[in-house]
Scaffold this motif. Structure first.
Motif, PDB file in Angstrom:
ATOM      1  N   VAL A 234       0.825  -1.211   0.000  1.00 47.26           N
ATOM      2  CA  VAL A 234       0.000   0.000   0.000  1.00 47.26           C
ATOM      3  C   VAL A 234       0.857   1.258   0.000  1.00 47.26           C
ATOM      4  O   VAL A 234       0.382   2.349  -0.312  1.00 47.26           O
ATOM      5  CB  VAL A 234      -0.960   0.029   1.211  1.00 47.26           C
ATOM      6  N   ALA A 235       2.152   1.123   0.356  1.00 51.75           N
ATOM      7  CA  ALA A 235       3.048   2.272   0.404  1.00 51.75           C
ATOM      8  C   ALA A 235       3.678   2.571  -0.950  1.00 51.75           C
ATOM      9  O   ALA A 235       4.248   3.648  -1.146  1.00 51.75           O
ATOM     10  CB  ALA A 235       4.146   2.044   1.436  1.00 51.75           C
ATOM     11  N   GLY A 236       3.590   1.631  -1.888  1.00 50.95           N
ATOM     12  CA  GLY A 236       4.173   1.819  -3.207  1.00 50.95           C
ATOM     13  C   GLY A 236       4.531   0.489  -3.836  1.00 50.95           C
ATOM     14  O   GLY A 236       4.238  -0.578  -3.293  1.00 50.95           O
ATOM     15  N   LYS A 237       5.199   0.551  -4.979  1.00 51.75           N
ATOM     16  CA  LYS A 237       5.579  -0.661  -5.690  1.00 51.75           C
ATOM     17  C   LYS A 237       6.839  -1.258  -5.074  1.00 51.75           C
ATOM     18  O   LYS A 237       7.890  -0.613  -5.006  1.00 51.75           O
ATOM     19  CB  LYS A 237       5.824  -0.361  -7.169  1.00 51.75           C
ATOM     20  N   VAL A 238       6.747  -2.508  -4.649  1.00 46.65           N
ATOM     21  CA  VAL A 238       7.870  -3.185  -4.012  1.00 46.65           C
ATOM     22  C   VAL A 238       8.877  -3.636  -5.063  1.00 46.65           C
ATOM     23  O   VAL A 238       8.508  -4.187  -6.110  1.00 46.65           O
ATOM     24  CB  VAL A 238       7.380  -4.396  -3.192  1.00 46.65           C
ATOM     25  N   ASP A 239      10.155  -3.394  -4.808  1.00 48.70           N
ATOM     26  CA  ASP A 239      11.224  -3.820  -5.708  1.00 48.70           C
ATOM     27  C   ASP A 239      11.455  -5.317  -5.520  1.00 48.70           C
ATOM     28  O   ASP A 239      11.942  -5.752  -4.476  1.00 48.70           O
ATOM     29  CB  ASP A 239      12.500  -3.038  -5.405  1.00 48.70           C
ATOM     30  N   GLU A 240      11.120  -6.095  -6.543  1.00 44.25           N
ATOM     31  CA  GLU A 240      11.238  -7.552  -6.465  1.00 44.25           C
ATOM     32  C   GLU A 240      12.666  -8.031  -6.722  1.00 44.25           C
ATOM     33  O   GLU A 240      12.974  -9.204  -6.533  1.00 44.25           O
ATOM     34  CB  GLU A 240      10.298  -8.206  -7.485  1.00 44.25           C
ATOM     35  N   SER A 241      13.551  -7.131  -7.167  1.00 49.58           N
ATOM     36  CA  SER A 241      14.900  -7.549  -7.556  1.00 49.58           C
ATOM     37  C   SER A 241      15.875  -7.564  -6.388  1.00 49.58           C
ATOM     38  O   SER A 241      17.028  -7.965  -6.559  1.00 49.58           O
ATOM     39  CB  SER A 241      15.439  -6.615  -8.641  1.00 49.58           C
ATOM     40  N   ILE A 242      15.444  -7.118  -5.218  1.00 50.70           N
ATOM     41  CA  ILE A 242      16.346  -7.062  -4.070  1.00 50.70           C
ATOM     42  C   ILE A 242      16.810  -8.465  -3.711  1.00 50.70           C
ATOM     43  O   ILE A 242      16.005  -9.384  -3.549  1.00 50.70           O
ATOM     44  CB  ILE A 242      15.661  -6.405  -2.858  1.00 50.70           C
ATOM     45  N   GLN A 243      18.117  -8.631  -3.581  1.00 51.99           N
ATOM     46  CA  GLN A 243      18.684  -9.934  -3.271  1.00 51.99           C
ATOM     47  C   GLN A 243      18.507 -10.260  -1.788  1.00 51.99           C
ATOM     48  O   GLN A 243      18.360  -9.383  -0.940  1.00 51.99           O
ATOM     49  CB  GLN A 243      20.178  -9.955  -3.624  1.00 51.99           C
ATOM     50  N   GLU A 244      18.556 -11.532  -1.479  1.00 54.84           N
ATOM     51  CA  GLU A 244      18.336 -11.981  -0.106  1.00 54.84           C
ATOM     52  C   GLU A 244      19.322 -11.352   0.870  1.00 54.84           C
ATOM     53  O   GLU A 244      18.960 -10.979   1.983  1.00 54.84           O
ATOM     54  CB  GLU A 244      18.447 -13.508  -0.047  1.00 54.84           C
ATOM     55  N   GLU A 245      20.586 -11.174   0.442  1.00 55.58           N
ATOM     56  CA  GLU A 245      21.586 -10.641   1.361  1.00 55.58           C
ATOM     57  C   GLU A 245      21.364  -9.162   1.666  1.00 55.58           C
ATOM     58  O   GLU A 245      21.931  -8.618   2.606  1.00 55.58           O
ATOM     59  CB  GLU A 245      22.996 -10.839   0.794  1.00 55.58           C
TER      60      GLU A 245
END
Length: 271
Positions: free
Chosen positions: A142-153
């Protein structure tokens, strides 16, 4: 008043004026462009901007600063890696006011660009115990579009919060949190906190102006009290130390071929 660059469409052009010239110059090798919008009403000083971002960005090959008018500034970089570093480092601020970025091609019409988003790390606090990453991502959406490319680390699992990289619409108020309903039907509230949060209006929650510039302030006939503010400094989050582990997962213990009777000895202080 319309700019001449727009008014020409209504003109009756002479033969000389109407003879189009085809621009064929090519981009210089290694030139990359980032257009910016400075959300401050102060007059911009290009030398001060250059000094500030030289220290903040620490680029490998330097950059050039060009005043494009109307609080828009063009940065010309000589290294692709420098551009990536700057874009990934959002949000940026100058004199504590938001600086919105947008990578552009050469000859882009910067005066008409719309700078309506900036990327921010948002922490979700007061999360229910055992909340999954997927559920948390749906909550923060709800705060905006989440960046799906963020790596686990690059993620961080704190003792009581999760964090996501989100593209925030700066034309809207910041999202302060979200009401949730737990599996047992009980309602709860999770709070959002923003890392490296620039100045914002405590009346309307927008990043594009300060309190005294807000329409809520200018249109109000009577006095405004701080107790009436819907936003505040409590939206600011402390940037976590990603190297410090706050959650440690332990694998199962298996004995390794020393015989059934073999026992491990644990030394204690003084033992």
């Amino acid at each position: 008043m319309d700019r001449l660059s727009v008014m020409w469409e209504r003109f009756s052009l002479s033969d000389a004026e109407g003879s189009s010239f085809v621009v064929q110059d090519s981009m210089e090798e290694g030139e990359f462009f980032v257009a910016t919008r400075f959300y401050t009403r102060r007059v911009l000083n290009m030398e001060a901007i250059a000094r500030t971002f030289k220290m903040l960005w620490r680029t490998r090959k330097g950059f050039e600063v060009r005043d494009m008018g109307n609080h828009r500034v063009l940065f010309v970089f000589l290294d692709r890696a420098d551009v990536d570093h700057v874009i990934l480092g959002e949000p940026w601020a100058f004199d504590k006011h938001l600086v919105a970025l947008k990578e552009v091609e050469k000859h882009a019409d910067i005066r008409n660009l719309v700078f309506d988003h900036t990327n921010m790390w948002i922490q979700i606090h007061d999360v229910p115990f055992g909340l999954s990453w997927k559920a948390a991502k749906d909550i923060i959406s709800v705060a905006g579009k989440v960046d799906e490319s963020i790596q686990e680390e690059e993620k961080f699992e704190g003792s009581n919060f999760l964090r996501f990289r989100v593209a925030v619409d700066v034309s809207k108020p910041l999202c302060r949190g979200r009401k949730i309903v737990l599996g047992n039907g009980k309602e709860s509230w999770v709070s959002f906190k923003y890392e490296r949060l620039p100045n914002l209006c405590y009346w309307c929650g927008k990043l594009t102006h300060m309190d005294r510039e807000c329409s809520i302030w200018t249109k109000r006939k009577g006095p405004l009290l701080e107790t009436e503010q819907q936003f505040g400094s409590w939206l600011r989050a402390t940037t976590p130390n990603l190297a410090r582990k706050t959650v440690v997962r332990v694998a199962s213990f298996e004995k390794e071929g020393n015989g059934v009777g073999d026992q491990s000895t644990v030394k204690t202080p003084g033992g």
